[in-house]
Motif scaffolding. Sequence first.
Motif, PDB file in Angstrom:
ATOM      1  N   SER A 204      16.716 -28.767   6.914  1.00 45.83           N
ATOM      2  CA  SER A 204      16.762 -28.269   5.547  1.00 45.83           C
ATOM      3  C   SER A 204      15.487 -28.672   4.793  1.00 45.83           C
ATOM      4  O   SER A 204      14.388 -28.346   5.238  1.00 45.83           O
TER       5      SER A 204
ATOM      6  N   ALA B 179      17.119 -25.085  10.102  1.00 48.05           N
ATOM      7  CA  ALA B 179      17.563 -24.468   8.845  1.00 48.05           C
ATOM      8  C   ALA B 179      16.615 -24.760   7.694  1.00 48.05           C
ATOM      9  O   ALA B 179      17.042 -25.085   6.585  1.00 48.05           O
TER      10      ALA B 179
ATOM     11  N   ASP C 216      24.751 -19.661   7.566  1.00 46.55           N
ATOM     12  CA  ASP C 216      24.037 -20.453   6.565  1.00 46.55           C
ATOM     13  C   ASP C 216      24.039 -19.734   5.219  1.00 46.55           C
ATOM     14  O   ASP C 216      23.388 -18.701   5.050  1.00 46.55           O
TER      15      ASP C 216
ATOM     16  N   THR D 202      23.098 -21.466   2.494  1.00 42.52           N
ATOM     17  CA  THR D 202      22.197 -22.279   1.672  1.00 42.52           C
ATOM     18  C   THR D 202      20.754 -21.828   1.804  1.00 42.52           C
ATOM     19  O   THR D 202      20.045 -21.661   0.800  1.00 42.52           O
TER      20      THR D 202
ATOM     21  N   ASN E 284      27.204 -23.741  10.436  1.00 40.51           N
ATOM     22  CA  ASN E 284      26.647 -23.407   9.134  1.00 40.51           C
ATOM     23  C   ASN E 284      25.443 -24.309   8.853  1.00 40.51           C
ATOM     24  O   ASN E 284      24.949 -25.001   9.750  1.00 40.51           O
ATOM     25  N   HIS E 285      24.998 -24.318   7.609  1.00 35.33           N
ATOM     26  CA  HIS E 285      23.793 -25.065   7.251  1.00 35.33           C
ATOM     27  C   HIS E 285      23.920 -26.548   7.602  1.00 35.33           C
ATOM     28  O   HIS E 285      22.946 -27.160   8.078  1.00 35.33           O
TER      29      HIS E 285
END
Length: 294
Positions: free
Chosen positions: A151, A184, A231, A233, A263-264
Amino acid sequence: MIHATYLPRRTLLAAAAAPLLTGCSAVQVLDALVPRDNYRADIGLAYGALSRQRIDVYQPSRSAAAASPRPPLVVFFYGGNWTTGQRADYRFVGEALAGAGAVVAIPDYRLSPGVRYPTFLEDCAQAVRWAVNHADRYGADPDRLVLMGHSAGAYNAAMLALDPRWLQAVGLSPRRVSAWIGLAGPYDFLPIDEPMTRAAFEWPATPADSQPIAHVTPQSPPALLLAADRDDTVDPDRNSAGLAERLRAAGVEVSFKRYPRVNHVTLVGSLGTPLRWMAPVRRDVLRFLGLVAS
């Protein structure tokens, strides 16, 4: 359909832990469940004078080290929208990689709103310099330096790998980065809508060259980009897929993988022992590093 009573105990435990990954206690759950006997750790070392400038180093156990005498040096940056996060919560990442033979350094860095872009990049660059300077101490190969992040941390890794300004400022050649790994990551996110990100980057005064995608050149290091289909986000199409396309167009070696079941947050969570059934993220990272998953 397989009845739940026939599922292995580990799978049931992971399924129970997975929903917790939507909350801030998720990494603490993972850390509580990962092994502790396949690595050694030095905790809370100073890479700078400030309280947030601390770093943890994870080494393979002696048996793992014997199988890989000069392992890669991985510097991992955690996410948290440049506003939250602490290195102590990412022991599961250190275990996932050190348990397979890598030396892993996980630094803290200063966060918004206390600081703004590019201060967190400057801290990350200092941490990388410290890791390279101490590679011999931990038996790592300083010529196999890999930057990695999730992230916001993937953004930090990307900027240090692609934009030469940050490592040059701490006396390191950008060519020291042999490869980088982004999970991500936000690589192309202007204009900024999210309030905390706006604060971290002082939108609308955010410079265009704050975006990793703006720094791709034929000299960029090889990359592994990982994304989650679920995802909500960070848009995986605009960011991970878009950056992969830009890198390929420049002739840079890049591998791009998407995972349908995560997911994220669970994308990085699947590095931890309890959630590895969700996606083969650890396997793909270790193959990219030239290590064999155990």
